[in-house]
Design an enzyme around this catalytic site. Structure first.
Site, PDB file in Angstrom:
ATOM      1  N   ASP A  31       0.850  -1.186   0.000  1.00 24.58           N
ATOM      2  CA  ASP A  31       0.000   0.000   0.000  1.00 24.58           C
ATOM      3  C   ASP A  31       0.891   1.244   0.000  1.00 24.58           C
ATOM      4  OD1 ASP A  31      -3.220   0.545   1.044  1.00 24.58           O
ATOM      5  OD2 ASP A  31      -1.795   2.213   1.056  1.00 24.58           O
ATOM      6  N   ILE A  32       0.531   2.203  -0.812  1.00 22.29           N
ATOM      7  CA  ILE A  32       1.331   3.417  -0.971  1.00 22.29           C
ATOM      8  C   ILE A  32       1.275   4.298   0.288  1.00 22.29           C
ATOM      9  CG2 ILE A  32      -0.429   4.957  -1.947  1.00 22.29           C
ATOM     10  CD1 ILE A  32       1.614   5.627  -4.175  1.00 22.29           C
ATOM     11  N   ASN A  88     -12.759  -3.187   2.982  1.00 23.75           N
ATOM     12  CA  ASN A  88     -13.702  -2.078   3.080  1.00 23.75           C
ATOM     13  C   ASN A  88     -14.721  -2.204   1.958  1.00 23.75           C
ATOM     14  OD1 ASN A  88     -12.412  -0.760   5.282  1.00 23.75           O
ATOM     15  ND2 ASN A  88     -10.852   0.012   3.881  1.00 23.75           N
ATOM     16  N   GLN A  95     -14.416   2.969   1.367  1.00 20.41           N
ATOM     17  CA  GLN A  95     -13.725   2.339   0.230  1.00 20.41           C
ATOM     18  C   GLN A  95     -13.391   3.410  -0.796  1.00 20.41           C
ATOM     19  OE1 GLN A  95     -15.874  -0.841  -1.738  1.00 20.41           O
ATOM     20  NE2 GLN A  95     -14.219  -1.194  -3.209  1.00 20.41           N
ATOM     21  N   HIS A 101     -10.325  -5.427  -2.892  1.00 16.75           N
ATOM     22  CA  HIS A 101      -8.968  -5.652  -2.379  1.00 16.75           C
ATOM     23  C   HIS A 101      -9.040  -5.971  -0.894  1.00 16.75           C
ATOM     24  CE1 HIS A 101      -9.933  -1.353  -2.257  1.00 16.75           C
ATOM     25  NE2 HIS A 101      -9.248  -1.299  -1.138  1.00 16.75           N
ATOM     26  N   LEU A 102      -8.118  -6.792  -0.470  1.00 18.48           N
ATOM     27  CA  LEU A 102      -8.000  -7.176   0.932  1.00 18.48           C
ATOM     28  C   LEU A 102      -6.743  -6.510   1.485  1.00 18.48           C
ATOM     29  CD1 LEU A 102      -8.326 -10.806   2.265  1.00 18.48           C
ATOM     30  CD2 LEU A 102      -6.380  -9.387   2.902  1.00 18.48           C
ATOM     31  N   HIS A 103      -6.912  -5.738   2.554  1.00 12.59           N
ATOM     32  CA  HIS A 103      -5.759  -5.136   3.229  1.00 12.59           C
ATOM     33  C   HIS A 103      -5.162  -6.184   4.167  1.00 12.59           C
ATOM     34  CE1 HIS A 103      -6.737  -0.768   2.405  1.00 12.59           C
ATOM     35  NE2 HIS A 103      -7.923  -1.313   2.207  1.00 12.59           N
TER      36      HIS A 103
HETATM   37  P1  AMP Z   1      -9.761   1.345   0.400  1.00 17.40           P
HETATM   38  O1  AMP Z   1     -10.027   2.562   1.217  1.00 17.40           O
HETATM   39  O2  AMP Z   1     -10.081   0.075   1.113  1.00 17.40           O
HETATM   40  O3  AMP Z   1     -10.404   1.449  -0.972  1.00 17.40           O
HETATM   41  O4  AMP Z   1      -8.182   1.303   0.200  1.00 17.40           O
HETATM   42  C1  AMP Z   1      -7.516   1.769  -0.926  1.00 17.40           C
HETATM   43  C2  AMP Z   1      -6.058   1.697  -0.618  1.00 17.40           C
HETATM   44  O5  AMP Z   1      -5.323   1.815  -1.822  1.00 17.40           O
HETATM   45  C3  AMP Z   1      -5.553   2.820   0.303  1.00 17.40           C
HETATM   46  O6  AMP Z   1      -4.987   2.231   1.490  1.00 17.40           O
HETATM   47  C4  AMP Z   1      -4.506   3.539  -0.539  1.00 17.40           C
HETATM   48  O7  AMP Z   1      -3.401   3.970   0.223  1.00 17.40           O
HETATM   49  C5  AMP Z   1      -4.124   2.478  -1.541  1.00 17.40           C
HETATM   50  N1  AMP Z   1      -3.607   2.967  -2.803  1.00 17.40           N
HETATM   51  C6  AMP Z   1      -4.178   3.884  -3.626  1.00 17.40           C
HETATM   52  N2  AMP Z   1      -3.437   4.067  -4.730  1.00 17.40           N
HETATM   53  C7  AMP Z   1      -2.375   3.224  -4.624  1.00 17.40           C
HETATM   54  C8  AMP Z   1      -1.250   2.927  -5.444  1.00 17.40           C
HETATM   55  N3  AMP Z   1      -1.051   3.553  -6.609  1.00 17.40           N
HETATM   56  N4  AMP Z   1      -0.353   2.028  -5.004  1.00 17.40           N
HETATM   57  C9  AMP Z   1      -0.532   1.393  -3.809  1.00 17.40           C
HETATM   58  N5  AMP Z   1      -1.585   1.614  -2.999  1.00 17.40           N
HETATM   59  C10 AMP Z   1      -2.496   2.523  -3.398  1.00 17.40           C
END
Ligand code: AMP
Length: 115
Positions: A31-32, A88, A95, A101-103
């Site tokens: 995750d970024i 989420n 979300q 996606h699974l964190h």
């Molecule tokens: P959600 O809130 O569950 O939709 O989580 C989306 C996640 O994607 C967040 O934790 C962001 O930090 C992550 N994210 C968004 N863009 C990128 C990217 N380019 N590379 C890696 N993670 C990302």
């Protein structure tokens, strides 16, 4: 047909990422904006927007997603310490990216209830 998202572009290599795992059905990358010392997103390559959009036919894919996250956890050495998996779904859960996606979060202690 699901809308293309930033995660679709990452899977296709159109946007760079820090990849940790890939097979024919799943893709995992850091995750970024990490919320823990280890924070990886594990995603099915099939672009299901939200977990609530999953259908009966996705049963094996969703089970495999959890098993894939377990495999990534072992690969990253967080199994013994423990970890959290989070999905989420929609507005109330904040979300942001509409590709399921699974964190996978590890490397620290977590509290309950989550924020
Ligand atoms: P959600 O809130 O569950 O939709 O989580 C989306 C996640 O994607 C967040 O934790 C962001 O930090 C992550 N994210 C968004 N863009 C990128 C990217 N380019 N590379 C890696 N993670 C990302």
């Amino acid at each position: 047909m699901a809308e293309d998202t930033i995660f679709g572009k990452i899977i296709r290599g159109e946007i760079p990422c820090d990849k940790v795992y890939e097979d024919d059905r799943y893709f995992a990358f850091y995750d970024i904006n990490p919320a823990a010392p280890t924070h990886v997103l594990v995603i099915p390559k099939k672009p299901i927007p939200k977990v609530s959009d999953a259908e009966e036919a996705d049963e094996a894919l969703l089970g495999g997603l959890v098993l894939c996250a377990n495999k990534v956890a072992r690969q990253l050495g967080i199994t013994e310490g423990g970890y959290r998996m989070v999905i989420n779904c929609g507005k109330a859960a904040n979300q942001e990216v509409f590709h399921l996606h699974l964190h996978l979060l590890g490397g620290r202690d977590f509290t309950w209830p989550p924020g």
